[in-house]
Design an enzyme around this catalytic site. Sequence first.
Site, PDB file in Angstrom:
ATOM      1  N   ASP A 111      38.107  36.407  29.410  1.00 45.43           N
ATOM      2  CA  ASP A 111      39.335  35.653  29.685  1.00 45.43           C
ATOM      3  C   ASP A 111      39.270  34.942  31.041  1.00 45.43           C
ATOM      4  OD1 ASP A 111      39.510  38.058  31.103  1.00 45.43           O
ATOM      5  OD2 ASP A 111      41.705  38.112  30.997  1.00 45.43           O
ATOM      6  N   ASP A 127      39.085  35.613  34.153  1.00 40.07           N
ATOM      7  CA  ASP A 127      39.783  35.937  35.409  1.00 40.07           C
ATOM      8  C   ASP A 127      38.816  36.538  36.421  1.00 40.07           C
ATOM      9  OD1 ASP A 127      39.510  38.388  34.126  1.00 40.07           O
ATOM     10  OD2 ASP A 127      41.540  39.087  34.585  1.00 40.07           O
ATOM     11  N   ASP A 182      34.072  36.638  32.622  1.00 33.44           N
ATOM     12  CA  ASP A 182      34.321  37.553  31.508  1.00 33.44           C
ATOM     13  C   ASP A 182      35.071  36.785  30.409  1.00 33.44           C
ATOM     14  OD1 ASP A 182      36.689  37.326  32.942  1.00 33.44           O
ATOM     15  OD2 ASP A 182      37.348  39.344  32.445  1.00 33.44           O
ATOM     16  N   SER A 236      39.812  40.864  27.641  1.00 31.83           N
ATOM     17  CA  SER A 236      39.069  40.636  28.882  1.00 31.83           C
ATOM     18  C   SER A 236      37.562  40.798  28.692  1.00 31.83           C
ATOM     19  CB  SER A 236      39.621  41.588  29.951  1.00 31.83           C
ATOM     20  OG  SER A 236      39.103  41.288  31.203  1.00 31.83           O
TER      21      SER A 236
HETATM   22 MG    MG Z   1      39.305  39.671  32.486  1.00 35.19          MG
END
Ligand code: MG
Length: 454
Positions: free
Chosen positions: A239, A241, A237, A94
């Site tokens: 990844d 999300d 960020d 992340s």
């Molecule tokens: Mg994330």
Amino acid sequence: MKVFGSSGVRGVANEELTPGFVQRIALAAGSVWGSDTVAVARDTRATGRMLADAAASGLASVGKDVHRIGIVPTPGAQAYAERAGVPVVMITASHNPPEYNGVKLIGADGIELTRNSLERVEERLLAERFDTVPWNETGESRRVENARRAYVAEALDAVDRETIAAADLTVALDPGHGAGCLTSPEFFRELGCAVVTVNAQPDGHFPGRDPEPVAANLGDLGDLVRASDADVGIAHDGDADRAIFYDETGSYLEGDATFAALAAAELTESDITVSAVNVSQRLVDVTEATGATLELTPIGSTNIITRIRELEAEGATVPIAGEGNGGVLFPRYRLARDGAFTAAKFLELLAEKPASEVVAPYDGYANVRENIHYETDAERDAMLAAAEEYAQSADATPTTIDGYRLDYGDAWVLARPSGTEPVIRVYAEAREETRATELAVGATEAIRAGKKNA
Ligand code: MG
């Protein structure tokens, strides 16, 4: 849980998070999951392929066929899980720095595993009790090419494309060299926006900035907004999300403020919204104004997701939930944080007024923080006992699920032991700086006084 924290497993790759460890996680998860097939996905980290290979081999060893879906945002992996009806092992750390990696486990419904399911995986992992199969029943791997495109298409279908396209927006985008590089530029272009980018080439060394979308890492995005005369800046960020925003003047917008603006647009009277115990007064004020109910959980997205599932099972409507770090969920779309989808919901609001005006009602709150150090466990326990006593005697609504939070209506204060340092952290927030300071000082003095009882 010892292994799985509130956001999966994370560690420095090849030191704490070795291929052997990831393989054992995959062996354990594969032993618990009933599905014959499991997908493996990753973000752009330099160690992603190595660890994805380890996960795939562990899954094959417990008889699972493996869909290798490659680099996708975590919400894209969740979309794949739901569409294909298979669980996913997602290799991502992340927002952590480049040397980290991690594992997130996603169920066949596209939702992160609940604490109960993670506990079952963890039991298997710690006992090394894996359902390995004979050689002629081991799984096969195959590459699946369309996961990113299908994710983008699904998200496009779920937002108000006409409104966004008619607003004729210029978007400055900083996917931070992460998985969003491969999906967000086309997503916003297909929404009808002009898109300019920075840090938009996937690169596991993150040369332009660290993966965490905080103001200190996003100076280039502010510059790009100003240089390109963009209507909004969007950062993800690693990844993708999460989404953090800049307004049309190139000013950083607090995640708490954009979350409040999004919540104000979603919530109606009978709704419930869910956030963590460090939730901003801004969201408290929005729920007050809309008549919706705010439910608090311990800090960590897994706790928020678990609580939403419980509320929905009871028949409640939870149109929006999340945290002020840019991690927002729109559970009617999917019970998952999704940076691109969240950003598109923010773009819908920009059809009516500029970003600075959208967040203006949620601007200008004052936050005060204090750290109280302790030397021994006895000191810590004495201070927490003092915090509890203070909470019981205060003229406020207490929440004691994760530290001690006191809501005074116009303001709040939270005292909570740090998970990483020998300190009790005290947070306070109000519209007026003096009010926040007064609350922080009051709690801090009471807790410090308790230290003497150690
Ligand atoms: Mg994330």
